[in-house]
Every structure is written in structure tokens, then in C-alpha cells.
Write an enzyme that holds these catalytic residues in place. Structure first.
Site: not given
Length: 661
Positions: A326-327
Site C-alpha cells: 500500500t502507498e
């Protein structure tokens, strides 16, 4: 005379009293996680009681709230904010509305850019050079990220470096940083052992400290001097001015979870028996998108429909062969959804958000799957502003522009859509009220033409069909069983896509049983695509629907073909079906090298066919570069006719040689 280090633990009210009017305030948090709720609440309380501090600038990356008034949503009161620089406005709708109504100035910039700008501020740099945002609404030629007419200053510029276009984002100096951790000692050293993510707290603290500002840290407990191990301290006390101990309800892991040690990396839990998704539209979309997963690749999944891919990957036992990220900084494990989105169960590690965006921007992502609110005939996608709502781009622009391949996922229409899966077919019980595939997107969050210019592979997956971005525009390539093109697709689009020979979506997607996806991704059944006709000495290779994503896939295919040729015991004539075949842009030369090797060692002659004109062109170019006659036809009949003609010519030549002898 040297003074002893002071005790930095104070009340939230005392800490918030240090904020001055017109200050620039940054806060941490990602969606519903890691939010310093007690600090937001104290700032709101002070302003409501006193009318001060006024005209603050709020800088933040991802949305930090529940969309109903918590988190940064508390800061909506008239006069409190004068300007907002954020990647996401959707989780503070009243603030977004104030921006839409020209009551505050605002900029909507990419999440990764803001995250990296914290570092630029900390280092005393004037800003950030990045290609992220080119040809989108962030590009100053298309608005510069300004969200309304009141916002007039340019903070994004187009610059040229060595003949290439870049965007330069101006850094805004920070006066106050709200950060969050788990434990603090009296001197302000902060650890994060019970947090799901570390985000940008170190960079934010450093940015404020080096600007002469203040850093306020919210924690859940105070520990004694010397208790925290040096490597456990994520923010050193030299950067922290105030420590506020929050009540448990104000220090939840996220709004839906008080604390989950598996998300904090404190324990590992079994995931084999995680709840199975029901077979509905969301799962159909996730299943189809999962066929694009690159084995041994690194993948990012966006919020919404894309989140389901993580559950599908786990259900299909594919998770060990890919790395989901995930970012927000989670690497590996099973990605969380809902209020815990951004975190992961059994993550391999958690890195800072700005470092994750460094990895993404540099090309580290093999694939991403992101949502879409609108899409047009050029392949442009809008997720940031639509239907009169300012949502914001979040990390969408960083991720979509830099991933090696992109899958956009979402339902075909929205608003009351009701579909069912019956007997392996998609049944549309009620159509959605609003169209997603429109003539022109309201705001350009992803540029289709820019992706085409860079030969970036892009597909658009819905519950009823799949589109692909081609040099000529959006092409309809797959249709769900039970779906009629005219009734269920074209009748609900504002434009007509390119239609050649769309194929049926894989029937396994619509059966409520395991798809054996692992066999597809690891090419375990690749040998079943090869057959040999001994009487005609002809080898048939059916690559219909196969996706060649990596050099490892080419190596697997080469081995299967070499094994089949060696079993035949002589050079063979080869016919290859490339209908529906997908080859990653970077692999055409490697694929042509394999064909050259087979011609030199195993084939008497070879021909192939594909209805996809772009694929034929690229394959012909790659083969010609290697000095190999292309022999790539549009129709199966033409390919077979070529082989027959070649065989007849060879037989005639042999008879002539025999007669001459």
C-alpha cells in the site's frame, strides 16, 4: 550552565495554545488509521470557544477522518482554515464544500508529492522536481491543482531539464506538526510499536523543527527514561516540543478497530481460513483483475473494488507468489480493507510513506489496480472531482503514472446497480442510474494519451466487460457470459468503443468455486496449450488468452516448446494462435529472440496469427529487427495457407532435385 532536559508532557489544551493565527499546520493519518484525534479535537474546541487561531493553512497527504466529522473533518468551522493543501478532501466533506464555494483557498496535489515535500522542507530545499502529474489537472497547463477560482497563486510549474518536461512543486514551510506514536519518554522520544503505519511522522517533525516551528506528538502512554531502545525510537526527542497523552477512545488504531496486534506487526495470525468473499459484482471484478497479477511481482491495490483482489489472492493461494503493498507503507502480507485500509495483516515490513512513494515513482511497481469514477473514449480516468464533489486524487496519480501495468476496476454503472450471478452467467437485475463511461471526464486524474505515448499497458475491468487502451482508443476486448453488447454495454455508454472480436470473460470467474488461478499464474498448465500432428509434422501452439508478463513466462514457454519439439524428434512446422494473447511492452524483443532460437534449432518454418493489429505490428517489428521473416497474419486461414504453400514449394523443390539427379 547546562540545563537538564525538561519534561515535555503537557495537556492537549496547553499544546494547542501554542498555535498562532496564520500558522501552517500539518497532520498525520491515513484514511481512518493513525490519526491524532485528541489534537484535532483540542484545536476544534479552542477555536469554537475563542475564535482563535484563525486562517490556518492545513497540509496533509491522505484523507484523515471518517467523512462524518472526525479527524480533519473537525476543522470545518468558518474562519479556522484559510487554505488547504491536500491529496484528499473526501474525508473532510465540509472543508471540501468550503473550497467548492470559494470560502477557502485550496490545492489538490498528489499524495506522494506532498509526502516527499515534507522531506524537501526538512532539508531546506525550495521544492520538488517530479514527473508525477504531467498531463493531468495538476499540470499548470490544466489547472495546476487549484480547486477553485479564489486560489490564484501558482505552486506548480512546468520546467525543462535536459530536454524533458518536469513539474516543480513549491515547498510550503511548516509551523506546526501534529504527529502520533504509541509511547513517549518524558523527553519526547517517540516509538510506534502499536501503530499500524509509520507514515511521514519523522519527515513532518523534522520539517517543522527545522523551520523553527513546533512539533506536538500524541501518544497513548508515557514510559520511563531509558525504556525505549534506540532502534525503536522513530522520532527523536530533539524534534518534539510537546507530548500529549490521549484517552483510549481518542487513540484508536482506526475508527473501526481499537487495536489489532496483527496489523501492528506484533503477532502473526493464520490467514488460510479468512472469510471468503460472496460471489457478487465486486468479487467478479476482483477475480478478473487477479488474472493480471504478475508472479513474483510487486503490486499496489487501491481502495474500493480493487481491495477485493487481496481476498481473492488469498482464497486462490496466490499470496505467497506476489508482494502486495500500500502507498501508506505496508509491504507484504494480506492487505486490510474497510476502516483498516492501508495496513496489512502479517506484513513483511512497514516503511515510511515517503519512501514507499520513492519506490513507486522510480518504477518499482509491477502492477496496480485502482478504482475509477469516470472514463472516456481516450482512456482518461477521473477519480478526483465528479458529480459536484471534490474528492481528491490521493496517491492515484503517483501510482497510476508509474506502475508498469495498470488495471482500473469498478462497476460499469453506479447508483442502484443490482446484479446477480446465476448458473455461470451475469444477470443485470437493475441498471445503475449514472454512467461511468462518458464522452469526456470532468477532471483528468489519469491521462490515457500520456499512457499511450509511454506504451503503458492499461485495462479497464468491470463486472460485465473489459476494455483495453490501444493506440486508437478504448477497445472492448471481453464480455461476461449472459451480457448482450448492445443492450447491456453500448446502450449505457456515451461513446462507442472500438469493437473487433471481443471474447468471453473466463467462465471460471462466474462459478462459486476456486478458479485454480495459481496454475495460470505459474504456467503449470502451459503444456496443455501445445499439440503435435505427427502425420503433417505440425506443432500447434494455442496462446489465446495467455498473458506473457515477464521473462520468466517466456522461459517457461520456451521450455514447453523445446520439450515438444524434442519429443517429435525432428524439425517441425509451427502454427501459433495469438488471438487474445497479451505481451508486455518491454518483452517484444525477448519474445522475438525465443522465436529466433526455435527457428535456428527446432522449427522447419513457423507462422502465427492474431486479430489484434497492434500486436501484429509490434511482433513484426521485433522479428524484423532480429532478421527473422515475420509471417504474422490476421486470420487463421491465412497462416495455414502460408504453411501449405511453404510445404508445397519444399516438396516441389525436392522433386526437382530428384529429377535432376
Amino acid at each position: 550552565m547546562a540545563q537538564m532536559k525538561k519534561n515535555k508532557v503537557i495537556s492537549a489544551r496547553e499544546a494547542i495554545a501554542l498555535i498562532r493565527e496564520n500558522d501552517v499546520v500539518t497532520t498525520t493519518g491515513f484514511v481512518q488509521s493513525c490519526i491524532p484525534e485528541a489534537l484535532h479535537a483540542a484545536l476544534e474546541e479552542r477555536f469554537v470557544e475563542t475564535g482563535s487561531p484563525k486562517n490556518l493553512t492545513l497540509i496533509m497527504t491522505a484523507g484523515a477522518g471518517d467523512s462524518k466529522g472526525l479527524g480533519t473533518g473537525r476543522l470545518h468551522h468558518e474562519g479556522l482554515l484559510g487554505r488547504v493543501i491536500a491529496a484528499n478532501f473526501g474525508r473532510m466533506p465540509k472543508v471540501a464544500q468550503a473550497a467548492k464555494e470559494n470560502r477557502i483557498r485550496g490545492y489538490n496535489l498528489p499524495q506522494g508529492v506532498i509526502s516527499q515535500l515534507y522531506r524537501a522542507c526538512a532539508a531546506g530545499q525550495p521544492g520538488l522536481f517530479s514527473k508525477v502529474g504531467l498531463h493531468t489537472y495538476v499540470d499548470p497547463r490544466h489547472g495546476g491543482g487549484r480547486v477553485n477560482d479564489l486560489t490564484s497563486d501558482d505552486i506548480v510549474k512546468v520546467v525543462e531539464v535536459d530536454g524533458e518536461e518536469w513539474l516543480f512543486y513549491t515547498a510550503t514551510k511548516i509551523d506546526v506538526a501534529f504527529i502520533r506514536g504509541t509511547s513517549a519518554d518524558p523527553h519526547g522520544n517517540i516509538s510506534m510499536e502499536k501503530e499500524a503505519l509509520t507514515l511521514d511522522v519523522l519527515a513532518q517533525a523534522m520539517a517543522a523543527r527545522n523551520n523553527g516551528g513546533i512539533v506536538i506528538a500524541q501518544v497513548e502512554r508515557i514510559v520511563d527514561d531509558g525504556f525505549l531502545l534506540p532502534k525503536d525510537v522513530r522520532v527523536p526527542g530533539i524534534l518534539v516540543d510537546c507530548v500529549v497523552v490521549a484517552e483510549p477512545e481518542m487513540h484508536r488504531m482506526n475508527y473501526g478497530v481499537m487495536h489489532n496486534p496483527a496489523l501492528a506487526g506484533q503477532i502473526r495470525v493464520p490467514v488460510a481460513n479468512m472469510a471468503k468473499m460472496p460471489l457478487d459484482a465486486r468479487k467478479v471484478i476482483a477475480r478478473r483483475a487477479a488474472f493480471e497479477l504478475p508472479p513474483n511481482g510487486v503490486v499496489n491495490l487501491g481502495v474500493g473494488a480493487p481491495e477485493g483482489i487481496s481476498a481473492v489472492a488469498n482464497e486462490e493461494r496466490v499470496t505467497p507468489y506476489i508482494t502486495l503493498t500500500t502507498e501508506a507503507g505496508a509491504v507484504g502480507g494480506v492487505l486490510a480493507s474497510g476502516s483498516s485500509f492501508g495496513a496489512a495483516t502479517n506484513a513483511d515490513c512497514i516503511i515510511d510513506q515517503n519512501q514507499m512513494f520513492d519506490f513507486y515513482d522510480g518504477g518499482g511497481l509491477d502492477m496496480t489496480c485502482l478504482g475509477m469514477a469516470e472514463c472516456d473514449e481516450e482512456g482518461n480516468v477521473n477519480t478526483s472531482s465528479f458529480g459536484g464533489k471534490l474528492n481528491g486524487c490521493g496517491g492515484f496519480i503517483n501510482i497510476s503514472q508509474n506502475a508498469r501495468s495498470v488495471v482500473f476496476a469498478g462497476t460499469f454503472t453506479v447508483g442502484g446497480l443490482d446484479v446477480a450471478i446465476e448458473d455461470g452467467r451475469l444477470v443485470i437485475r437493475q441498471e445503475g442510474r449514472s454512467r461511468k463511461f462518458i464522452r469526456q471526464v470532468e477532471q483528468n486524474t489519469f491521462s490515457g494519451p500520456y499512457a499511450k505515448q509511454r506504451s503503458q499497458p492499461v485495462i479497464y475491468v468491470t463486472e460485465r466487460c473489459v476494455f483495453e487502451l490501444t493506440p486508437d482508443g478504448l477497445e472492448l476486448t471481453e464480455i461476461a457470459p449472459g451480457v448482450d453488447i448492445h443492450r447491456d454495454i453500448l446502450a449505457h455508454m456515451d461513446f462507442k468503443p472500438i469493437i473487433n472480436r471481443p471474447k468471453m470473460m473466463d467462465i471460471r470467474i462466474f462459478r462459486d468455486e476456486p478458479m485454480d488461478l495459481l496454475a495460470d499464474l505459474l504456467n503449470l498448465n502451459l503444456c496443455e496449450r501445445v499439440s503435435y500432428d505427427a502425420d503433417r509434422n505440425m506443432l500447434f501452439l494455442n496462446l489465446e488468452g495467455w498473458h506473457c508478463r515477464s521473462k520468466e513466462d517466456i522461459a517457461d514457454l520456451r521450455k514447453v516448446l523445446v520439450d515438444a519439439c524434442e519429443k517429435a524428434g525432428k524439425r517441425v512446422k509451427s502454427v501459433v494462435n495469438h488471438d487474445g494473447f497479451k505481451l508486455s511492452e518491454s518483452l517484444y524483443d525477448d519474445y522475438a529472440e525465443m522465436i529466433q532460437y526455435l527457428l535456428e534449432n527446432y522449427y522447419e518454418t513457423t507462422t502465427r496469427y492474431a486479430t489484434n493489429a497492434f500486436l501484429r505490428l509490434k511482433m513484426q517489428e521485433a522479428l524484423k529487427r532480429r532478421g527473422v521473416a515475420p509471417h504474422v497474419f490476421e486470420r487463421k486461414e491465412d497462416a495455414h495457407a502460408f504453411l501449405e504453400a511453404t510445404a508445397n514449394a519444399a516438396n516441389l523443390a525436392r522433386r526437382s532435385e530428384t529429377a535432376a539427379a
